[in-house]
Structures are given as C-alpha cells and as structure tokens.
Enzyme design. Structure first.
Site, PDB file in Angstrom:
ATOM      1  N   HIS A 111      -5.698   2.893   1.022  1.00  0.00           N
ATOM      2  CA  HIS A 111      -4.935   4.034   1.537  1.00  0.00           C
ATOM      3  C   HIS A 111      -5.648   4.746   2.694  1.00  0.00           C
ATOM      4  O   HIS A 111      -5.057   5.026   3.738  1.00  0.00           O
ATOM      5  CB  HIS A 111      -4.669   5.053   0.435  1.00  0.00           C
ATOM      6  N   ASP A 118       0.918  -1.131   0.000  1.00  0.00           N
ATOM      7  CA  ASP A 118       0.000   0.000   0.000  1.00  0.00           C
ATOM      8  C   ASP A 118       0.959   1.182   0.000  1.00  0.00           C
ATOM      9  O   ASP A 118       1.570   1.490   1.032  1.00  0.00           O
ATOM     10  CB  ASP A 118      -0.869   0.017   1.261  1.00  0.00           C
ATOM     11  N   HIS A 119       1.140   1.820  -1.156  1.00  0.00           N
ATOM     12  CA  HIS A 119       2.273   2.757  -1.248  1.00  0.00           C
ATOM     13  C   HIS A 119       2.103   3.951  -0.301  1.00  0.00           C
ATOM     14  O   HIS A 119       3.074   4.626   0.019  1.00  0.00           O
ATOM     15  CB  HIS A 119       2.545   3.174  -2.696  1.00  0.00           C
TER      16      HIS A 119
HETATM   17  C1  BG6 Z   1      -3.280   4.541  -6.451  1.00  0.00           C
HETATM   18  C2  BG6 Z   1      -4.618   4.615  -7.134  1.00  0.00           C
HETATM   19  O1  BG6 Z   1      -3.256   3.511  -5.511  1.00  0.00           O
HETATM   20  O2  BG6 Z   1      -3.028   5.787  -5.787  1.00  0.00           O
HETATM   21  C3  BG6 Z   1      -4.676   5.772  -8.098  1.00  0.00           C
HETATM   22  O3  BG6 Z   1      -4.838   3.402  -7.826  1.00  0.00           O
HETATM   23  C4  BG6 Z   1      -4.306   7.064  -7.417  1.00  0.00           C
HETATM   24  O4  BG6 Z   1      -5.967   5.893  -8.679  1.00  0.00           O
HETATM   25  C5  BG6 Z   1      -2.989   6.900  -6.660  1.00  0.00           C
HETATM   26  O5  BG6 Z   1      -4.177   8.069  -8.408  1.00  0.00           O
HETATM   27  C6  BG6 Z   1      -2.701   8.120  -5.816  1.00  0.00           C
HETATM   28  O6  BG6 Z   1      -1.420   7.999  -5.304  1.00  0.00           O
HETATM   29  P1  BG6 Z   1      -0.582   9.290  -4.893  1.00  0.00           P
HETATM   30  O7  BG6 Z   1       0.678   8.753  -4.321  1.00  0.00           O
HETATM   31  O8  BG6 Z   1      -0.385  10.084  -6.155  1.00  0.00           O
HETATM   32  O9  BG6 Z   1      -1.443  10.033  -3.929  1.00  0.00           O
END
Ligand code: BG6
Length: 491
Positions: free
Chosen positions: A242, A179-180
């Site tokens: 997230h 989950d980045h």
């Molecule tokens: C991803 C989603 O997990 O997170 C995307 O699949 C989204 O739809 C992205 O745009 C948002 O990540 P960040 O790091 O740009 O907030």
C-alpha cells in the site's frame, strides 16, 4: 484500448471466508444495484463446506444484509449465485466445477468469459492455477482473468517463483493482483490532482516541495490474524504494497496517456528510483516498532506480545517509519517520510505535501516563520482534500494566519459510500488493470523490502517500544526532527 463489460462468470474460491463475506459479495451486490455488472452473469462460489445453492444464497444474504443499505434487489441478485463444494487439491472437484460452470454458461448465454478470484491462502495459488489448467477450466473461447489477493510472495525470490508458477496458466495481462488501496477513491485522486490541475505539476519537484509525509495509522491490533501477521509485520503487510504504491503515484512522471501500460511504466520507474539504503541507512532511517499495552479511546488494550497466538518474545514489527529518498532529477533531496502502525492513536490515512518557504519572507513577526503551504490528501476515514495558504489576519495589520481551503467528498451531491473492492471488481470486469499491481512493480518493491528486512534480521530490536494509543516510537519523531521537520498530525 476501450474497455467493455461483457457477459461473464465469476468463480470465487474461498467464498465462505471472511473477505468474501465482508467485502466481495457486498461489493458485487452494490455493482448489481448500480447496473455495473454485465447483463448476463453468474457467480459460482466454492469452498470446502458442504452447502447447497440454497444454503449458500442464505449465507450470502446474511452477509450482504450486514453491509448494505438497499435491499430492494437482493433476492433478484441472489438468483445469480451458485455453489460448488471444492477440495482445492483434488482434480476431480475442478472437473465437477468445470461441468457446473459450462452448464451455467449455457443457461445464461455467457461465451466462456471467466474471472477466477482466489480469496485463498497464497500458498495454494500455484496448485489452484495448475488444476484450473489441467481440468480445462481455463481453456475458454472468451477471456480468462485471475484475481489474487496479497501477499504476493514474502520476498523477491518467492514472488518471482510464484509468478513463474502461475504464469504457466495466466499471462501477465490476465493477472490482476489486488492492492485494495489502489481502489480507494482518494488514492485514485492523487493522479487527478496532479495531472488535471495546471497549478500543481509545475511545483511538484525539489524546487518547491520540502518533504512529503504519508501516514497510514490504525487503531486496531492484530485481531485474529496472528499466524499471518506475525510472519509478515508492518514492513511486509503495509509498507511493501500500500505505502510504496502511494509513493509511486506521488513520485511518478506524468504518463503519456492514462492507459494502464503508460501509468505502470511511470510507476515502475519511480519505484526503481528509490535509493536502496545502505546498512547504516536502514538502521538510521527505517524505524521499527512494536506496541506495548495502552489506552485507545478510553479502553485499555493488550501489548502485541500478549495477543492471542503471538509469542511473548515475538520481534515482529507492528510499526514502521521510514525516510525514503528518490534518486532522480525531480526528487533528489526531498525526503518522503512514511509511517504505518497498528494500535496507534486513531485510524487515519493521509498524505501531506509540504511546500518550501517563500524565498523572502516579508511578514516575519518577531522571528516567527510563515506557516508552510500544505496540500493534504486525507484518504480515510474522512475523504478530503485540503490546501493551506497564508492569508491576512482579519483586522490585525499585515500579520498572517494559515487558512484552509477544502473539499469534503461527503458533501458532494453525488457522494455515496463506495468500497475499494467495488471499484476493483468493476475494473477487472472491464479488463482494466491500471489499479492493480504489475509484476515489475512488485520486483522493485520487494527489492527494497528485502534490503531492509535483511538488516533488521541481523539486529535484535528492543521491543515493545511504543504505547498503544500513541503515534509510535520516539525515534519516529526524531527521524524528522533531525532534518528540521515534524509529522503534521491530524487536527
Ligand atoms: C490490509 C492489511 O492489507 O490493509 C491489514 O493486511 C490492514 O493489516 C488493512 O489492517 C488496512 O486497510 P484499510 O483499508 O482499513 O486501511
């Protein structure tokens, strides 16, 4: 347990895909520059494309060149990269891959420690892990670890099924579910702010906090991901993972140690304490939206239904605002308001903790209330912690004004831009799963998401209901105003 970096082979499936090119290889290269990769390592990329090691290195060189800022070690790094063409559904190509990995491990003196990163469509996870097993790739003398991208299932049942399938090859402590958001510095900061400061934890409860707001707004639309996104929507794309992870970090009890197990146990308890909404509560407290055409930064943009690959009658949610209640002693009565959406006014991810008013306001000015004390954790694009206090208005008697104390990461002398994937890949090399999603957390989050999704399915929405470039549908404002609150916007 002390984690250590040891010689390792990273085997990357989907190595020519977008994620690998944009994020994974630049992150691996940055780890290399900062001396965070093992002394002995090699990376084997695989994909359907017919490429030589040389072609592959050229391709990665170009992607890294677009993302990096320091090229002094690039050629040296590229010598550690290898390529194997792969048909993910043919055992023969896994046997060939195993041979290549064995040869490289002899060359680099790596005692069969292997990380398998699946940057692939989730529907392939099961077949790939089966073939990894049957071809002998996972029969190792050292460690084996699996990294998988989200989505992990698209409902509770499918997540359980997928987990049962991959668990025949990898044990839970060998599975690293990305989950980045958990790799973002400011998300990791939540825990530190809470548990490394004696001033917050005593106030971190329903006696002192009136509400918590979490916003993850994006200005981008669906881009070229129509086929995935139209099946998923904001609820499953952002909220299930997230945003609920952020809720868990904000709501959990202090862990007894920083071990991944102790932290995870507390997060699971917090997620399980989220009150499952009744059908009526889903309809009133879980607001969905879909963007219409509009303007963002002076550019006109299409509606969701006009995007390439999206049907003109699609009812997919591109926005969700929710009021979540956590049923435990600490949080009973404190709403957690959460919103996320595409094509909103601007990219902004922030957490606002709003404290209750003082019990007796001595500084009332013609019926005006004192400003709330706010703790703001700005996750992106600026990484900042802010605290607002009421102070004496300069020279104007005893009237008050809100003042901000803040810490901007960019002004920190040690600051350098750091991608979430750098941090997560490093953690996986260390064998530290703290910032990855445990299966128990997934069960709790899918349980809630299924509950919302089921009710939504029975009620056709009236879409589109918000203009691109706005802050979402009007109902999202009403969700807070009926409780006497409003969204704290960026200013
Ligand atoms: C991803 C989603 O997990 O997170 C995307 O699949 C989204 O739809 C992205 O745009 C948002 O990540 P960040 O790091 O740009 O907030």
């Amino acid at each position: 347990m002390k984690h250590q970096i040891v010689p390792t082979t990273i085997i990357l499936f989907g190595a020519t895909g977008d994620l690998s090119q944009r994020k994974l290889f630049p992150s691996l290269y940055h780890l290399y520059i900062y001396n965070k990769l093992p002394s002995n390592f090699c990376i084997v990329g695989t994909s359907r494309k017919d490429l030589t090691d040389h072609d592959f290195r050229q391709m990665i060189k170009e992607s890294i060149s677009k993302k990096s800022f320091d090229f002094t070690h690039l050629d040296e790094f590229l010598t550690h990269l290898y390529y194997s063409q792969q048909d993910v559904l043919s055992e023969e190509s896994y046997i060939k891959l195993n041979q290549k990995v064995n040869d490289l491990e002899s060359k680099y003196d790596i005692p069969q420690n292997r990380i398998f990163y699946l940057a692939l469509a989730p529907k392939l996870f099961n077949d790939v892990t089966d073939f990894l097993d049957s071809s002998g790739l996972t029969t190792v003398k050292g460690y084996k670890r699996l990294i998988v991208e989200k989505p992990f299932g698209d409902s509770l049942n499918s997540a359980i099924q997928l987990n049962n399938e991959i668990s025949t090859t990898f044990k839970e402590d060998e599975i690293f579910r990305i989950d980045h958001y958990l790799g973002k510095d400011m998300i990791q900061n939540i825990e530190v702010i809470r548990f490394a400061n004696s001033i917050f934890e005593p106030l971190w409860n329903n006696h002192y906090i009136s509400n918590i707001q979490i916003t993850a707004a994006e200005s981008i639309g669906v881009l070229d991901r129509a086929s995935y996104y139209d099946q998923s929507g904001a609820l499953k794309d952002m909220f299930q993972n997230h945003l609920l992870q952020i809720v868990a970090l904000l709501a959990m009890e202090p862990p007894i140690s920083l071990s991944s197990e102790d932290i995870r146990n507390e997060k699971v308890k917090a997620l399980k304490s989220i009150k499952l909404p009744t059908k009526q509560q889903v309809l009133s407290d879980y607001i969905r939206g879909q963007y219409d055409s509009g303007n963002i930064s002076d550019e006109s943009v299409k509606s969701y239904r006009e995007e390439d690959g999206i049907s003109d009658s699609s009812n997919t949610d591109t926005f969700i605002a929710a009021k979540i209640m956590i049923d435990n002693f600490r949080w009973a009565g404190v709403p957690f308001y959460i919103r996320t959406g595409k094509r909103m006014k601007e990219k902004s991810t922030r957490i606002v903790i709003e404290f209750k008013e003082v019990p007796l306001n001595l500084y009332y000015q013609s019926e005006e209330k004192l400003d709330s004390n706010l703790l703001i954790i700005n996750v992106q694009p600026e990484e900042r912690i802010e605290f607002t206090l009421n102070a004496k208005h300069y020279s104007e008697g005893m009237s008050t004004k809100p003042v901000k104390l803040h810490y901007d990461l960019v002004q920190d002398q040690e600051y350098h831009p750091f991608d979430a994937y750098e941090s997560l890949l490093y953690d996986c090399l260390l064998g530290d799963s703290t910032n990855f999603t445990h299966f128990d957390e997934l069960i709790a989050s899918w349980n809630l998401v299924d509950c919302i999704h089921d009710v939504w399915q029975q009620h056709k929405p009236s879409f589109p209901n918000y203009r691109a470039g706005s802050q979402g549908p009007r109902q999202s404002e009403l969700l807070l105003s009926k409780d006497g609150f409003s969204w704290w916007e960026n200013n």
